[in-house]
Design a protein around this motif. Structure first.
Motif, PDB file in Angstrom:
ATOM      1  N   MET A 226     -35.502  24.766 -33.132  1.00  0.00           N
ATOM      2  CA  MET A 226     -35.208  25.876 -34.027  1.00  0.00           C
ATOM      3  C   MET A 226     -36.426  26.783 -34.140  1.00  0.00           C
ATOM      4  N   ASP A 227     -36.219  28.051 -33.877  1.00  0.00           N
ATOM      5  CA  ASP A 227     -37.267  29.051 -34.050  1.00  0.00           C
ATOM      6  C   ASP A 227     -36.608  30.293 -34.615  1.00  0.00           C
ATOM      7  N   ALA A 228     -36.854  30.565 -35.881  1.00  0.00           N
ATOM      8  CA  ALA A 228     -36.187  31.681 -36.554  1.00  0.00           C
ATOM      9  C   ALA A 228     -36.608  33.033 -36.005  1.00  0.00           C
ATOM     10  N   ALA A 229     -37.669  33.071 -35.193  1.00  0.00           N
ATOM     11  CA  ALA A 229     -38.137  34.343 -34.647  1.00  0.00           C
ATOM     12  C   ALA A 229     -37.464  34.701 -33.325  1.00  0.00           C
ATOM     13  N   VAL A 230     -36.702  33.763 -32.746  1.00  0.00           N
ATOM     14  CA  VAL A 230     -36.031  34.012 -31.460  1.00  0.00           C
ATOM     15  C   VAL A 230     -34.644  34.576 -31.722  1.00  0.00           C
ATOM     16  N   ASP A 231     -34.234  35.529 -30.900  1.00  0.00           N
ATOM     17  CA  ASP A 231     -32.974  36.224 -31.126  1.00  0.00           C
ATOM     18  C   ASP A 231     -31.779  35.276 -30.983  1.00  0.00           C
ATOM     19  N   VAL A 232     -30.777  35.514 -31.819  1.00  0.00           N
ATOM     20  CA  VAL A 232     -29.546  34.740 -31.802  1.00  0.00           C
ATOM     21  C   VAL A 232     -28.449  35.625 -32.383  1.00  0.00           C
ATOM     22  N   PRO A 233     -27.217  35.493 -31.938  1.00  0.00           N
ATOM     23  CA  PRO A 233     -26.143  36.326 -32.497  1.00  0.00           C
ATOM     24  C   PRO A 233     -25.877  35.992 -33.964  1.00  0.00           C
ATOM     25  N   GLU A 234     -25.461  36.996 -34.728  1.00  0.00           N
ATOM     26  CA  GLU A 234     -24.980  36.747 -36.071  1.00  0.00           C
ATOM     27  C   GLU A 234     -23.534  36.237 -35.992  1.00  0.00           C
ATOM     28  N   ILE A 235     -23.147  35.433 -36.959  1.00  0.00           N
ATOM     29  CA  ILE A 235     -21.816  34.841 -36.967  1.00  0.00           C
ATOM     30  C   ILE A 235     -20.913  35.669 -37.885  1.00  0.00           C
ATOM     31  N   THR A 236     -19.885  36.255 -37.298  1.00  0.00           N
ATOM     32  CA  THR A 236     -18.936  37.062 -38.053  1.00  0.00           C
ATOM     33  C   THR A 236     -17.671  36.253 -38.337  1.00  0.00           C
ATOM     34  N   GLU A 237     -16.796  36.809 -39.169  1.00  0.00           N
ATOM     35  CA  GLU A 237     -15.531  36.143 -39.437  1.00  0.00           C
ATOM     36  C   GLU A 237     -14.707  35.974 -38.165  1.00  0.00           C
ATOM     37  N   ALA A 238     -14.840  36.926 -37.245  1.00  0.00           N
ATOM     38  CA  ALA A 238     -14.076  36.843 -35.997  1.00  0.00           C
ATOM     39  C   ALA A 238     -14.573  35.733 -35.082  1.00  0.00           C
ATOM     40  N   CYS A 239     -15.795  35.271 -35.296  1.00  0.00           N
ATOM     41  CA  CYS A 239     -16.374  34.272 -34.387  1.00  0.00           C
ATOM     42  C   CYS A 239     -15.609  32.956 -34.403  1.00  0.00           C
ATOM     43  N   ALA A 290     -23.188  24.469 -57.450  1.00  0.00           N
ATOM     44  CA  ALA A 290     -23.480  24.647 -56.031  1.00  0.00           C
ATOM     45  C   ALA A 290     -22.247  24.573 -55.148  1.00  0.00           C
ATOM     46  N   SER A 291     -21.068  24.640 -55.742  1.00  0.00           N
ATOM     47  CA  SER A 291     -19.836  24.483 -54.961  1.00  0.00           C
ATOM     48  C   SER A 291     -19.318  25.797 -54.382  1.00  0.00           C
ATOM     49  N   ARG A 292     -20.016  26.889 -54.598  1.00  0.00           N
ATOM     50  CA  ARG A 292     -19.520  28.187 -54.122  1.00  0.00           C
ATOM     51  C   ARG A 292     -19.771  28.360 -52.618  1.00  0.00           C
ATOM     52  N   PRO A 293     -19.073  29.310 -51.972  1.00  0.00           N
ATOM     53  CA  PRO A 293     -19.222  29.519 -50.529  1.00  0.00           C
ATOM     54  C   PRO A 293     -20.635  29.962 -50.150  1.00  0.00           C
ATOM     55  N   VAL A 294     -21.000  29.674 -48.896  1.00  0.00           N
ATOM     56  CA  VAL A 294     -22.336  29.970 -48.381  1.00  0.00           C
ATOM     57  C   VAL A 294     -22.231  31.009 -47.270  1.00  0.00           C
ATOM     58  N   PRO A 295     -22.917  32.166 -47.381  1.00  0.00           N
ATOM     59  CA  PRO A 295     -22.946  33.127 -46.277  1.00  0.00           C
ATOM     60  C   PRO A 295     -23.855  32.634 -45.155  1.00  0.00           C
ATOM     61  N   LEU A 296     -23.425  32.773 -43.925  1.00  0.00           N
ATOM     62  CA  LEU A 296     -24.235  32.311 -42.783  1.00  0.00           C
ATOM     63  C   LEU A 296     -25.257  33.391 -42.440  1.00  0.00           C
ATOM     64  N   ASN A 297     -26.228  33.530 -43.326  1.00  0.00           N
ATOM     65  CA  ASN A 297     -27.155  34.653 -43.268  1.00  0.00           C
ATOM     66  C   ASN A 297     -28.563  34.215 -42.873  1.00  0.00           C
ATOM     67  N   HIS A 298     -28.646  33.351 -41.871  1.00  0.00           N
ATOM     68  CA  HIS A 298     -29.958  32.913 -41.377  1.00  0.00           C
ATOM     69  C   HIS A 298     -29.815  32.530 -39.911  1.00  0.00           C
ATOM     70  N   PRO A 299     -30.845  32.756 -39.090  1.00  0.00           N
ATOM     71  CA  PRO A 299     -30.753  32.361 -37.674  1.00  0.00           C
ATOM     72  C   PRO A 299     -30.411  30.902 -37.457  1.00  0.00           C
ATOM     73  N   HIS A 300     -30.879  30.014 -38.340  1.00  0.00           N
ATOM     74  CA  HIS A 300     -30.564  28.594 -38.171  1.00  0.00           C
ATOM     75  C   HIS A 300     -29.070  28.324 -38.307  1.00  0.00           C
ATOM     76  N   CYS A 301     -28.383  29.122 -39.141  1.00  0.00           N
ATOM     77  CA  CYS A 301     -26.931  28.948 -39.297  1.00  0.00           C
ATOM     78  C   CYS A 301     -26.240  29.103 -37.947  1.00  0.00           C
ATOM     79  N   ALA A 302     -26.691  30.086 -37.191  1.00  0.00           N
ATOM     80  CA  ALA A 302     -26.085  30.345 -35.888  1.00  0.00           C
ATOM     81  C   ALA A 302     -26.580  29.359 -34.838  1.00  0.00           C
ATOM     82  N   ARG A 303     -27.889  29.227 -34.727  1.00  0.00           N
ATOM     83  CA  ARG A 303     -28.463  28.452 -33.622  1.00  0.00           C
ATOM     84  C   ARG A 303     -28.175  26.968 -33.745  1.00  0.00           C
ATOM     85  N   PHE A 304     -28.340  26.423 -34.938  1.00  0.00           N
ATOM     86  CA  PHE A 304     -28.250  24.978 -35.118  1.00  0.00           C
ATOM     87  C   PHE A 304     -26.812  24.531 -35.377  1.00  0.00           C
TER      88      PHE A 304
END
Length: 314
Positions: A226-239, A290-304
């Motif tokens: 995991m390297d948050a500085a390396v490019d990765v696609p953002e995850i959209t609802e369509a993904c 803490a039961s509310r939804p989580v936005p995938l707003n970090h590179p680790h969400c996508a990469r990992f």
């Protein structure tokens, strides 16, 4: 010829609702809280080269949890009949936390499984008798996952530091000899194909009488780097449809982690084991909050989690 690794576009992962391209960002609802993690503190006996949480003998940004703090969350699980099956303990090195064994006993005595992520070195061996007594009382509901970054000692120590191989292997052998339920966590940083890495671990396990099937992706977990500085696609609802993947398969659909920040009055619940410091992933003080939804707003969400397909839970 050197290959250029694209750096992350600074416009990405800025808005929790919208991606840099103006598309709706994917969110993950809590499907069912099946795994609750406790980060027992970021202090560790090692300073690894690429530790995502920056654990070290000096990093106390997350401080030790105590038995009463953990017990309050276990009480909330019981009171609200939450479907938690596994309680995980991570760090830092969990065995440096003074209250770890009582916290494990509290968890196991309530009928849940306990999972400890450890490097199996001196902090664990200092409490070997107490740990073995827990195994004798609770059997396979107590499981340890030992971090062995690579099957080759040179590669392992390149990440974990000099003189880290033999103590880890000694601890791993002791756990196997005593009959603990046991997994290993490695990493895919060497550039080898995954089958090659698994074959190397198979040889290591066979040579040391470690009863782990290296072909089993749960018994031997191999995590992507995991390297948050390396490019990765953002995850959209369509993904989800494009990837043929369900939001329920992502780690934050079934887990949360409790941390206690230095100088904080009480612990907090965060969305993910991989994002202990990001304020936007702190969801509240209780499991209900803490039961509310989580936005995938970090590179680790996508990469990992989404593209890498990895998860810290079993």
């Amino acid at each position: 010829m050197l290959q250029h690794t694209p750096t992350l576009d600074p416009a990405k992962f800025r808005d929790p609702g919208i991606t840099a391209k103006g598309e709706r960002r994917a969110h993950v609802a809590l499907h069912a809280l099946e795994t609750l993690w406790f980060n027992t503190g970021t202090l560790c006996n090692l300073t690894c080269r690429n530790c995502y949480i920056e654990s070290s003998p000096r990093n106390d940004r997350l401080v030790y949890l105590n038995q009463a703090e953990v017990r309050a969350y276990l009480d909330e699980i019981a009171r609200d009949a939450l479907p938690v099956r596994t309680v995980g303990f991570t760090g830092g090195e969990p065995f440096m936390c003074p209250d770890l064994l009582p916290m494990l006993d509290d968890t196991l005595s309530r009928g849940m499984e306990a999972l400890v992520l450890t490097n199996a070195m001196r902090p664990m061996m200092k409490v070997a008798d107490g740990l073995d007594a827990l195994r004798a009382r609770h059997g396979d509901r107590l499981r340890l996952r030992v971090s062995v970054d690579h099957y080759d000692p040179i590669q392992h120590e390149a990440e974990r530091g000099p003189r880290s191989w033999e103590p880890t292997l000694e601890g791993l052998r002791w756990l196997a000899t005593r009959g603990f339920a046991l997994d290993v966590a490695g990493r895919l940083f060497s550039g080898e194909p995954e089958p090659t890495v698994r074959a190397g671990f198979a040889r290591l396990f066979a040579a040391n009488a470690i009863p782990i099937d290296a072909s089993d992706p749960v018994r031997l977990m191999l995590f992507p780097e995991m390297d948050a500085a390396v490019d990765v696609p953002e995850i959209t609802e369509a993904c989800w449809g494009i990837l043929g993947k369900s939001p329920a398969s992502v780690m934050c659909a079934s887990s949360r982690m409790v941390v206690k920040r230095r100088n904080a009055l009480r612990p907090a619940v965060i969305a993910c084991t991989l994002l202990p410091y990001e304020a936007e992933f702190e969801l509240g003080a209780t499991l209900a909050e803490a039961s509310r939804p989580v936005p995938l707003n970090h590179p680790h969400c996508a990469r990992f989690c989404v593209l890498g397909g990895a998860a810290c839970s079993r």
